[in-house]
Write a protein that holds these residues in place. Sequence first.
Motif, PDB file in Angstrom:
ATOM      1  N   CYS A 156       1.692   5.227   0.697  1.00 40.42           N
ATOM      2  CA  CYS A 156       1.298   6.335   1.554  1.00 40.42           C
ATOM      3  C   CYS A 156       2.203   7.520   1.229  1.00 40.42           C
ATOM      4  N   ARG A 210       3.393   1.635   3.009  1.00 41.51           N
ATOM      5  CA  ARG A 210       2.899   1.708   4.383  1.00 41.51           C
ATOM      6  C   ARG A 210       3.613   0.616   5.186  1.00 41.51           C
ATOM      7  N   TYR A 213      -7.080   7.138   5.044  1.00 39.54           N
ATOM      8  CA  TYR A 213      -7.164   6.715   3.650  1.00 39.54           C
ATOM      9  C   TYR A 213      -7.740   7.830   2.779  1.00 39.54           C
ATOM     10  N   ARG A 245      -1.053  10.369   4.743  1.00 35.15           N
ATOM     11  CA  ARG A 245      -2.227   9.763   4.141  1.00 35.15           C
ATOM     12  C   ARG A 245      -1.843   8.438   3.483  1.00 35.15           C
ATOM     13  N   VAL A 246      -2.818   7.521   3.429  1.00 31.44           N
ATOM     14  CA  VAL A 246      -2.643   6.237   2.756  1.00 31.44           C
ATOM     15  C   VAL A 246      -3.492   6.253   1.495  1.00 31.44           C
ATOM     16  N   LYS A 267       0.856  -1.178   0.000  1.00 32.16           N
ATOM     17  CA  LYS A 267       0.000   0.000   0.000  1.00 32.16           C
ATOM     18  C   LYS A 267       0.894   1.230   0.000  1.00 32.16           C
ATOM     19  N   THR A 315      -5.714   4.903  -1.528  1.00 28.14           N
ATOM     20  CA  THR A 315      -6.618   3.805  -1.887  1.00 28.14           C
ATOM     21  C   THR A 315      -7.219   4.094  -3.253  1.00 28.14           C
ATOM     22  N   HIS A 358     -17.587   5.976   2.924  1.00 27.07           N
ATOM     23  CA  HIS A 358     -16.501   6.755   3.515  1.00 27.07           C
ATOM     24  C   HIS A 358     -17.006   7.875   4.408  1.00 27.07           C
TER      25      HIS A 358
END
Length: 377
Positions: free
Chosen positions: A158, A214, A190, A171-172, A156, A174, A182
Amino acid sequence: MVSRVRVWLNRTYAENVFFMDQLRRNPSDRAVEIHATHGDPDSPVLAAADTAELEPENLSPAGYVEYALDQCARRGIDVFVPRLHQSAIVAHRAEFEAAGTAVLAPPPEAVAIFQDKVIAYEAVQAIGVPVPPWWRVRSGDELVAAVEELEAGGHKACFKPASGAGGVGFRVITRTPFSLMHLGGFPTPYVQLDLVLEALRRAEEPVDWLVMPRLEQPEVSVDCLTGPDSRVRLAVGRTKNGRRRGFTLNEQWLDPARRIAEGFGLHYLSNIQFRMYGDRPVLMDVNTRPAGGLHQLSLCGVNAPWAAVQLALGEDPGEMVPPFLGQDYTVVSGPRPLRPVSLPQQRPEATEPLPTVPVDSVEAPAQQTTTVEALPL
């Protein structure tokens, strides 16, 4: 008779009320008086101090140095623990020393390296400390390229500002489309890639982000106490895995932390953070200041703030080893008193009262949701 020690903390984190508590409960039984300044009149550090003052706003770094020198002279500060404008302050260390104030912070060269995460990663990698893969991005195209390469490796992606502190801006990424899902529950770190790209297209200036995988838990923050001779006196790891916290002296965390603290001269108190990348620890971040959670080392029988003040005063505490490691714990928030509506409130024997500064009406004591104590699980 041993004189009191006068310590100043400028615009620091709320958790440092515990740093202040530990200075007063020092094992040398030395009298300590604490001066605090902040831009927020409701900061609990102002209430915890013996004397307090609101800081002027919108000062340039150079202007803040002049303000700080005046504070040290007027308040008779022995040890200054700077957080705000740390880099500007350490560049003028000689002027503070001439005023009789020791600056509890690393030299300017060390502070400069760790202000920029890319420069920091390159520097620590050069001395053999593992870092995660990373990309510096300033545009949408660069962001997409970095995200796609990370996702191709099963990670993932980030991002966070190349310069920053305290997890601000983390922030990650997606690819799940934004939906009502959400908007339920609590906000998360995310963020949808398409929304980020749209924001970048609308931005008037380029960003400066560090994109990386991440990293996995546990997170281990190693608190280091290093003398002006660049020799580490104390290193203890604080582990974090979800809500559970603990301590470690495992060399897989402590050895790279020592190499960084000694190699770059991170004098006095620093905090060096690691996480897992695959099956090995890698550097996450380096703070050239005391960590907000430093007080948790008291569960190991260690008073790191006072040992740092001793070093700043030229009183070497020597090598420090925790007499024991505290049990696993968690942290909770609780009430902390605030100042009355007028600032500053002075100790009765203070001889130089400052002008009253009106602030918005508050009640004291009031609930302050900061970490206030470590509790066993």
